[in-house]
Design an enzyme around this catalytic site. Structure first.
Site, PDB file in Angstrom:
ATOM      1  N   ASP A  17     -41.771  56.037 -57.676  1.00  0.00           N
ATOM      2  CA  ASP A  17     -40.490  56.696 -57.391  1.00  0.00           C
ATOM      3  C   ASP A  17     -40.636  58.194 -57.634  1.00  0.00           C
ATOM      4  OD1 ASP A  17     -37.877  57.484 -57.081  1.00  0.00           O
ATOM      5  OD2 ASP A  17     -37.052  56.216 -58.677  1.00  0.00           O
ATOM      6  N   GLU A  31     -40.619  55.196 -53.328  1.00  0.00           N
ATOM      7  CA  GLU A  31     -39.175  55.442 -53.392  1.00  0.00           C
ATOM      8  C   GLU A  31     -38.878  56.939 -53.316  1.00  0.00           C
ATOM      9  OE1 GLU A  31     -37.480  53.293 -56.678  1.00  0.00           O
ATOM     10  OE2 GLU A  31     -35.615  54.450 -56.663  1.00  0.00           O
ATOM     11  N   LYS A  51     -42.440  49.964 -62.006  1.00  0.00           N
ATOM     12  CA  LYS A  51     -42.233  51.164 -61.197  1.00  0.00           C
ATOM     13  C   LYS A  51     -42.666  52.379 -61.997  1.00  0.00           C
ATOM     14  CE  LYS A  51     -37.941  53.474 -60.198  1.00  0.00           C
ATOM     15  NZ  LYS A  51     -36.569  53.354 -59.685  1.00  0.00           N
ATOM     16  N   ASP A  87     -33.331  55.760 -52.067  1.00  0.00           N
ATOM     17  CA  ASP A  87     -32.404  55.656 -53.193  1.00  0.00           C
ATOM     18  C   ASP A  87     -31.345  56.751 -53.018  1.00  0.00           C
ATOM     19  OD1 ASP A  87     -31.139  55.955 -55.683  1.00  0.00           O
ATOM     20  OD2 ASP A  87     -32.944  55.904 -56.875  1.00  0.00           O
ATOM     21  N   LYS A 111     -42.707  56.516 -62.236  1.00  0.00           N
ATOM     22  CA  LYS A 111     -42.194  57.791 -61.728  1.00  0.00           C
ATOM     23  C   LYS A 111     -43.392  58.661 -61.379  1.00  0.00           C
ATOM     24  CE  LYS A 111     -37.739  57.164 -62.332  1.00  0.00           C
ATOM     25  NZ  LYS A 111     -36.773  57.213 -61.209  1.00  0.00           N
ATOM     26  N   LYS A 150     -27.566  51.083 -55.677  1.00  0.00           N
ATOM     27  CA  LYS A 150     -26.914  51.328 -56.960  1.00  0.00           C
ATOM     28  C   LYS A 150     -25.422  51.428 -56.680  1.00  0.00           C
ATOM     29  CE  LYS A 150     -30.744  54.079 -58.828  1.00  0.00           C
ATOM     30  NZ  LYS A 150     -31.245  55.445 -59.104  1.00  0.00           N
ATOM     31  N   GLY A 199     -31.203  51.171 -61.253  1.00  0.00           N
ATOM     32  CA  GLY A 199     -30.552  51.387 -62.545  1.00  0.00           C
ATOM     33  C   GLY A 199     -30.400  52.864 -62.817  1.00  0.00           C
ATOM     34  N   SER A 235     -38.778  50.517 -65.050  1.00  0.00           N
ATOM     35  CA  SER A 235     -39.042  51.842 -64.510  1.00  0.00           C
ATOM     36  C   SER A 235     -39.627  52.685 -65.633  1.00  0.00           C
ATOM     37  CB  SER A 235     -37.722  52.433 -63.992  1.00  0.00           C
ATOM     38  OG  SER A 235     -37.902  53.778 -63.614  1.00  0.00           O
TER      39      SER A 235
HETATM   40  O1  OSB Z   1     -34.297  57.070 -59.471  1.00  0.00           O
HETATM   41  O2  OSB Z   1     -34.019  55.069 -60.026  1.00  0.00           O
HETATM   42  C1  OSB Z   1     -33.951  56.257 -60.304  1.00  0.00           C
HETATM   43  C2  OSB Z   1     -32.882  56.682 -63.957  1.00  0.00           C
HETATM   44  C3  OSB Z   1     -32.078  57.796 -63.868  1.00  0.00           C
HETATM   45  C4  OSB Z   1     -31.918  58.395 -62.639  1.00  0.00           C
HETATM   46  C5  OSB Z   1     -32.568  57.887 -61.511  1.00  0.00           C
HETATM   47  C6  OSB Z   1     -33.369  56.769 -61.603  1.00  0.00           C
HETATM   48  C7  OSB Z   1     -33.558  56.193 -62.855  1.00  0.00           C
HETATM   49  C8  OSB Z   1     -34.419  55.059 -63.084  1.00  0.00           C
HETATM   50  C9  OSB Z   1     -34.075  54.221 -64.294  1.00  0.00           C
HETATM   51  O3  OSB Z   1     -35.419  54.819 -62.442  1.00  0.00           O
HETATM   52  C10 OSB Z   1     -34.001  52.786 -64.026  1.00  0.00           C
HETATM   53  C11 OSB Z   1     -33.374  52.031 -65.170  1.00  0.00           C
HETATM   54  O4  OSB Z   1     -32.159  52.223 -65.429  1.00  0.00           O
HETATM   55  O5  OSB Z   1     -34.057  51.229 -65.768  1.00  0.00           O
HETATM   56 MG    MG Z   2     -34.962  56.079 -57.719  1.00  0.00          MG
END
Ligand code: OSB
Ligand code: MG
Length: 378
Positions: free
Chosen positions: A197, A222, A169, A247, A171, A271, A299, A143
């Site tokens: 995401d 996402e 992924k 999510d 953001k 999660k 994650g 990510s």
């Molecule tokens: O939306 O998936 C998410 C990290 C913190 C809060 C929300 C998210 C995330 C990540 C990190 O996308 C994913 C990772 O831990 O590698």
């Molecule tokens: Mg997410």
């Protein structure tokens, strides 16, 4: 191995540690630089132990819970229902906590998941086996946080592709979406699975903008809208070919049922911390399996303890897509577990030959990192 039918917790220890991320992680609603993490250790009357990690963030950017609310919830409301209150197992503990406590799922999950680890260790089985896992390796995605400019993001995506990640992924947020995604698509080539995401950064007024993603071959979008906006997600999904993955919205099995009923999404980011632990995660997994909905493990910038729990869960059969389960070195200069999590051919190994979470907590290092500690019980 122990045979007693009840789990009798004698002690719950809370520690907060502070661990510097290799690089700050930006999402649409905020960023993390130093990760503050609450660790939970349960000790039972026979001397067995179990570890859990709370995924709550430093600030309420992703969800309303934070490190500080979780600390309070565990110390004042959860621990008193666990310590010296024997329970047959973690599933019954889940019901007990779910009945007495509204919300605070991340806090509850840290304790419930520590009990799953404790039970696995007592039985001398791997956590993955206790949960019903079927894989000995799990596919790894990365990510990538929001970046200030397109070139930086493209460089990171190409590096991730070359490192062997099975899915990248990105953001996204208004103003940092289509040009960023199309430049990455161009740079990494057509065959690399890409997803995006939004962490709830959009509203239905952005529907036309989001429809442009259909031409960029992203495997999923996402959480475009707020977690509560299931009906609005359903309208967006009807307008998009790109599958929506939820999510933040999926806080329980009931929300997954709502997603299916409404057509609010087609993929689930699961999660365990967000849904209150493994009991609810397994119900969500099983429901998704019955409905043929792909699931992947998200994650929350976990240390090696939380990663161990996620890897165990991701070994279940419906986890068909790569998870946000990057190796330790993606996040930390030095992880708090031994061995650290390493990636081979875009996968992490499931420690099937060790009991419980399958990694050792580096207690000396954790002591060095500890900023506060408390113990409920003995
Ligand atoms: O939306 O998936 C998410 C990290 C913190 C809060 C929300 C998210 C995330 C990540 C990190 O996308 C994913 C990772 O831990 O590698
Ligand atoms: Mg997410």
């Amino acid at each position: 191995m122990f045979s007693s039918a009840m789990i009798a917790i004698a002690e719950l220890s809370l520690r907060e540690i502070a661990l510097q991320l290799r690089e700050p992680f930006h999402i649409s609603s905020g960023f993390t630089d130093v990760r503050r993490v609450v660790l939970v250790r349960l000790g039972d009357e026979d001397g067995a132990e179990g570890w859990g990690e709370c995924v709550a963030g430093e600030a309420p950017h992703y969800a309303s819970e934070t490190v500080d609310t979780a600390w309070l919830a565990i110390r004042d409301w959860i621990a008193p229902r666990v310590v010296h209150h024997p329970v047959p197992g973690p599933e019954e503990l889940h019901v007990r906590l779910d009945t007495a406590i509204r919300g605070h799922r991340m806090a509850r999950a840290a304790v419930e998941m520590a009990m799953w680890d404790l039970v696995a260790r007592r039985q001398g089985v791997a956590l993955s086996a206790l949960l019903g896992g079927v894989r000995d390796r799990v596919a790894t995605g990365i990510s990538l946080g929001l970046q200030p400019d397109v070139d930086t993001l493209v460089r990171q995506a190409v590096t991730a592709r070359d490192a062997g990640y099975r899915r990248i992924k990105l953001k996204i947020a208004p103003g940092r979406d289509l040009p960023f995604v199309s430049a990455v698509r161009e740079a990494v080539g057509a065959s690399v699975p890409l997803s995006v995401d939004a962490n709830a950064a959009y509203t239905p007024a952005d529907t036309e903008q989001l429809k442009a993603l259909d031409d960029l071959r992203v495997t999923m979008l996402e959480q475009p809208f707020d977690g509560d906006d299931l009906v609005r997600h359903a309208a967006l999904q009807r307008a998009l070919r790109t599958p929506i993955c939820l999510d933040e919205s999926i806080t329980s099995m009931a929300r997954l049922e709502d997603m299916v009923t409404l057509g609010a999404g087609r993929i689930v980011n699961l999660k365990p911390g967000r849904v209150g632990g493994f009991t609810e995660s397994r119900r969500i997994h099983d429901h998704a399996r019955r409905h043929g909905i792909p699931v992947w493990c998200g994650g929350m910038l976990e240390t090696g303890v939380g990663r161990a729990h996620n890897v165990a869960l991701a070994s279940l059969p419906q986890f068909e897509l790569p998870g946000d389960l990057s190796p330790s070195e993606r996040y930390w200069v030095r992880d708090i577990v031994t061995p650290p999590w390493t990636m081979t051919h875009g996968t992490l190994g499931v420690p099937t030959d060790r009991s419980g979470i399958g990694v050792d907590v580096d207690l000396d290092y954790v002591d060095d990192l500890t900023t506060r500690a408390d113990t409920i019980g003995d």
